[in-house]
Design a protein around this motif. Sequence first.
Motif, PDB file in Angstrom:
ATOM      1  N   GLU A 255      -1.940 -10.820 -13.591  1.00 45.01           N
ATOM      2  CA  GLU A 255      -3.070 -10.322 -14.373  1.00 45.01           C
ATOM      3  C   GLU A 255      -3.843  -9.339 -13.506  1.00 45.01           C
ATOM      4  O   GLU A 255      -4.238  -9.689 -12.378  1.00 45.01           O
ATOM      5  N   VAL A 256      -4.038  -8.144 -14.040  1.00 40.20           N
ATOM      6  CA  VAL A 256      -4.795  -7.133 -13.293  1.00 40.20           C
ATOM      7  C   VAL A 256      -6.275  -7.505 -13.360  1.00 40.20           C
ATOM      8  O   VAL A 256      -6.847  -7.651 -14.428  1.00 40.20           O
ATOM      9  N   LYS A 257      -6.868  -7.723 -12.186  1.00 38.68           N
ATOM     10  CA  LYS A 257      -8.277  -8.146 -12.104  1.00 38.68           C
ATOM     11  C   LYS A 257      -9.215  -6.968 -11.901  1.00 38.68           C
ATOM     12  O   LYS A 257     -10.367  -6.996 -12.312  1.00 38.68           O
ATOM     13  N   LYS A 258      -8.752  -5.988 -11.111  1.00 44.15           N
ATOM     14  CA  LYS A 258      -9.579  -4.797 -10.843  1.00 44.15           C
ATOM     15  C   LYS A 258      -8.663  -3.601 -10.840  1.00 44.15           C
ATOM     16  O   LYS A 258      -7.531  -3.692 -10.331  1.00 44.15           O
ATOM     17  N   ARG A 259      -9.169  -2.495 -11.332  1.00 49.27           N
ATOM     18  CA  ARG A 259      -8.421  -1.237 -11.221  1.00 49.27           C
ATOM     19  C   ARG A 259      -9.413  -0.094 -11.109  1.00 49.27           C
ATOM     20  O   ARG A 259     -10.471  -0.109 -11.736  1.00 49.27           O
TER      21      ARG A 259
ATOM     22  N   LEU B 192       5.306 -11.932  -6.313  1.00 57.44           N
ATOM     23  CA  LEU B 192       4.803 -13.032  -7.143  1.00 57.44           C
ATOM     24  C   LEU B 192       5.365 -14.374  -6.652  1.00 57.44           C
ATOM     25  O   LEU B 192       4.649 -15.368  -6.548  1.00 57.44           O
ATOM     26  N   ARG B 193       6.632 -14.373  -6.334  1.00 58.48           N
ATOM     27  CA  ARG B 193       7.304 -15.611  -5.898  1.00 58.48           C
ATOM     28  C   ARG B 193       6.700 -16.152  -4.595  1.00 58.48           C
ATOM     29  O   ARG B 193       6.497 -17.357  -4.463  1.00 58.48           O
ATOM     30  N   VAL B 194       6.398 -15.259  -3.653  1.00 64.10           N
ATOM     31  CA  VAL B 194       5.952 -15.737  -2.339  1.00 64.10           C
ATOM     32  C   VAL B 194       4.433 -15.944  -2.253  1.00 64.10           C
ATOM     33  O   VAL B 194       3.941 -16.476  -1.265  1.00 64.10           O
ATOM     34  N   LEU B 195       3.714 -15.508  -3.279  1.00 59.62           N
ATOM     35  CA  LEU B 195       2.251 -15.708  -3.302  1.00 59.62           C
ATOM     36  C   LEU B 195       1.915 -17.130  -3.720  1.00 59.62           C
ATOM     37  O   LEU B 195       2.574 -17.703  -4.591  1.00 59.62           O
ATOM     38  N   ARG B 196       0.836 -17.665  -3.130  1.00 62.24           N
ATOM     39  CA  ARG B 196       0.275 -18.927  -3.649  1.00 62.24           C
ATOM     40  C   ARG B 196      -0.209 -18.682  -5.067  1.00 62.24           C
ATOM     41  O   ARG B 196      -0.624 -17.545  -5.378  1.00 62.24           O
ATOM     42  N   PRO B 197      -0.296 -19.717  -5.901  1.00 67.94           N
ATOM     43  CA  PRO B 197      -0.801 -19.507  -7.266  1.00 67.94           C
ATOM     44  C   PRO B 197      -2.206 -18.890  -7.286  1.00 67.94           C
ATOM     45  O   PRO B 197      -2.550 -18.132  -8.180  1.00 67.94           O
ATOM     46  N   SER B 198      -3.005 -19.204  -6.236  1.00 69.28           N
ATOM     47  CA  SER B 198      -4.361 -18.642  -6.198  1.00 69.28           C
ATOM     48  C   SER B 198      -4.435 -17.371  -5.334  1.00 69.28           C
ATOM     49  O   SER B 198      -5.525 -16.900  -5.011  1.00 69.28           O
ATOM     50  N   GLY B 199      -3.284 -16.852  -4.980  1.00 72.39           N
ATOM     51  CA  GLY B 199      -3.246 -15.697  -4.077  1.00 72.39           C
ATOM     52  C   GLY B 199      -3.578 -14.385  -4.777  1.00 72.39           C
ATOM     53  O   GLY B 199      -3.772 -14.332  -5.997  1.00 72.39           O
ATOM     54  N   VAL B 200      -3.616 -13.319  -3.974  1.00 72.08           N
ATOM     55  CA  VAL B 200      -4.000 -12.012  -4.523  1.00 72.08           C
ATOM     56  C   VAL B 200      -2.993 -10.938  -4.109  1.00 72.08           C
ATOM     57  O   VAL B 200      -2.466 -10.960  -2.992  1.00 72.08           O
ATOM     58  N   LEU B 201      -2.698 -10.065  -5.084  1.00 66.51           N
ATOM     59  CA  LEU B 201      -1.862  -8.889  -4.810  1.00 66.51           C
ATOM     60  C   LEU B 201      -2.773  -7.669  -4.781  1.00 66.51           C
ATOM     61  O   LEU B 201      -3.580  -7.475  -5.697  1.00 66.51           O
ATOM     62  N   ILE B 202      -2.644  -6.863  -3.739  1.00 65.76           N
ATOM     63  CA  ILE B 202      -3.397  -5.606  -3.684  1.00 65.76           C
ATOM     64  C   ILE B 202      -2.379  -4.477  -3.555  1.00 65.76           C
ATOM     65  O   ILE B 202      -1.593  -4.462  -2.609  1.00 65.76           O
ATOM     66  N   ALA B 203      -2.379  -3.600  -4.535  1.00 66.60           N
ATOM     67  CA  ALA B 203      -1.321  -2.590  -4.588  1.00 66.60           C
ATOM     68  C   ALA B 203      -1.887  -1.193  -4.844  1.00 66.60           C
ATOM     69  O   ALA B 203      -1.734  -0.631  -5.935  1.00 66.60           O
ATOM     70  N   PRO B 204      -2.540  -0.606  -3.832  1.00 68.37           N
ATOM     71  CA  PRO B 204      -3.017   0.770  -3.994  1.00 68.37           C
ATOM     72  C   PRO B 204      -1.808   1.712  -3.989  1.00 68.37           C
ATOM     73  O   PRO B 204      -1.013   1.679  -3.038  1.00 68.37           O
TER      74      PRO B 204
ATOM     75  N   MET C 114       0.833  -1.214   0.000  1.00 67.74           N
ATOM     76  CA  MET C 114       0.000   0.000   0.000  1.00 67.74           C
ATOM     77  C   MET C 114       0.863   1.258   0.000  1.00 67.74           C
ATOM     78  O   MET C 114       1.752   1.404   0.831  1.00 67.74           O
ATOM     79  N   ASN C 115       0.576   2.095  -0.965  1.00 70.60           N
ATOM     80  CA  ASN C 115       1.145   3.445  -0.969  1.00 70.60           C
ATOM     81  C   ASN C 115       2.681   3.411  -0.961  1.00 70.60           C
ATOM     82  O   ASN C 115       3.313   4.213  -0.292  1.00 70.60           O
TER      83      ASN C 115
ATOM     84  N   LYS D  33      -4.685  11.533  -6.398  1.00 71.88           N
ATOM     85  CA  LYS D  33      -5.144  10.345  -7.135  1.00 71.88           C
ATOM     86  C   LYS D  33      -4.356   9.107  -6.707  1.00 71.88           C
ATOM     87  O   LYS D  33      -3.121   9.148  -6.618  1.00 71.88           O
ATOM     88  N   LEU D  34      -5.095   8.045  -6.502  1.00 73.71           N
ATOM     89  CA  LEU D  34      -4.468   6.785  -6.104  1.00 73.71           C
ATOM     90  C   LEU D  34      -5.046   5.664  -6.975  1.00 73.71           C
ATOM     91  O   LEU D  34      -6.260   5.577  -7.164  1.00 73.71           O
ATOM     92  N   GLY D  35      -4.173   4.849  -7.532  1.00 76.68           N
ATOM     93  CA  GLY D  35      -4.627   3.716  -8.347  1.00 76.68           C
ATOM     94  C   GLY D  35      -4.835   2.514  -7.434  1.00 76.68           C
ATOM     95  O   GLY D  35      -3.893   2.068  -6.771  1.00 76.68           O
ATOM     96  N   TYR D  36      -6.081   2.014  -7.389  1.00 75.57           N
ATOM     97  CA  TYR D  36      -6.382   0.827  -6.567  1.00 75.57           C
ATOM     98  C   TYR D  36      -6.339  -0.371  -7.510  1.00 75.57           C
ATOM     99  O   TYR D  36      -7.177  -0.496  -8.406  1.00 75.57           O
ATOM    100  N   VAL D  37      -5.335  -1.225  -7.318  1.00 79.51           N
ATOM    101  CA  VAL D  37      -5.132  -2.334  -8.263  1.00 79.51           C
ATOM    102  C   VAL D  37      -5.136  -3.668  -7.514  1.00 79.51           C
ATOM    103  O   VAL D  37      -4.455  -3.825  -6.506  1.00 79.51           O
ATOM    104  N   VAL D  38      -5.926  -4.602  -8.036  1.00 84.44           N
ATOM    105  CA  VAL D  38      -5.970  -5.973  -7.514  1.00 84.44           C
ATOM    106  C   VAL D  38      -5.527  -6.888  -8.644  1.00 84.44           C
ATOM    107  O   VAL D  38      -6.010  -6.762  -9.777  1.00 84.44           O
TER     108      VAL D  38
END
Length: 216
Positions: free
Chosen positions: A184-188, A128-140, A111-112, A203-208
């Motif tokens: 893969e960007v799922k939400k922005r 990416l390396r430490v996430l499970r394959p089904s995991g999620v990245l949230i990067a506002p 975040m931020n 402005k802040l980009g909310y990316v999942v």
Amino acid sequence: MISDDHTSFWAENARNFDKQSNPDIDALVKRICREVGRVKRVLDVAAGTGIVSLVMARQAGQVDALDLEPEMIAVLREKVAASGIDNIAFHVRSAYELDFTDGIFDAVVIMNSLHVMKTPESALREALRVLRPSGVLIAPTYCHAETRDNLERYQHCASKSGHKSYHLFTCDSLCALIAGCGFEVKKRETLEINYEEQSQGMKLGYVVASPLSAVS
Ligand SMILES: C[S@@+](CC[C@H](N)C(=O)[O-])C[C@H]1O[C@@H](n2cnc3c(N)ncnc32)[C@H](O)[C@@H]1O
């Protein structure tokens, strides 16, 4: 240890970093926590004073809070000690070289912070390396170049505070960076974060995003 050259800024500002409450940041943290849900293990990269970690700890089995700046983690440690929370682990370390085995996190939150890292792609590849394959990245992430007005406002604030963004993202360039690191960007969405001392929000980009290999 790999370091960015402006960590003294965070050391100097650690004690005052989250002194002022901000309803937009509170709403953002709630949204991140909703997005993650009740999971076993979450990594909060560049956790700072733990604005996300402290709330996430109520719903996750364990939160690993990591930051390059010892003073930021020291503030978080104090808050954790005062609150009796017992499921946050602290790591003073660079996001570029994580000391975790592959695929152990259900979610990684950054975040931020991607804009204040010299090489955010190093942090994203490690995420990416430490996430499970089904995991999620949230990067506002603040997207200072989203509009000309926003950029001018940011530059004005930065000249007064000494804050340094290595990257002046737009929401498009932020998503391109994340996608280029194997997600893969799922939400922005572009959000506005208001601060008391400014007449207009930033402005802040909310990316999942999800690891690309998991995308069917
Ligand atoms: C704007 S603060 C955000 C803190 C927290 N995520 C939040 O939203 O409140 C940026 C943080 O990034 C950390 N940071 C910068 N470069 C880093 C790196 N390479 N690895 C880990 N942390 C880093 C700084 O020490 C600082 O605590």
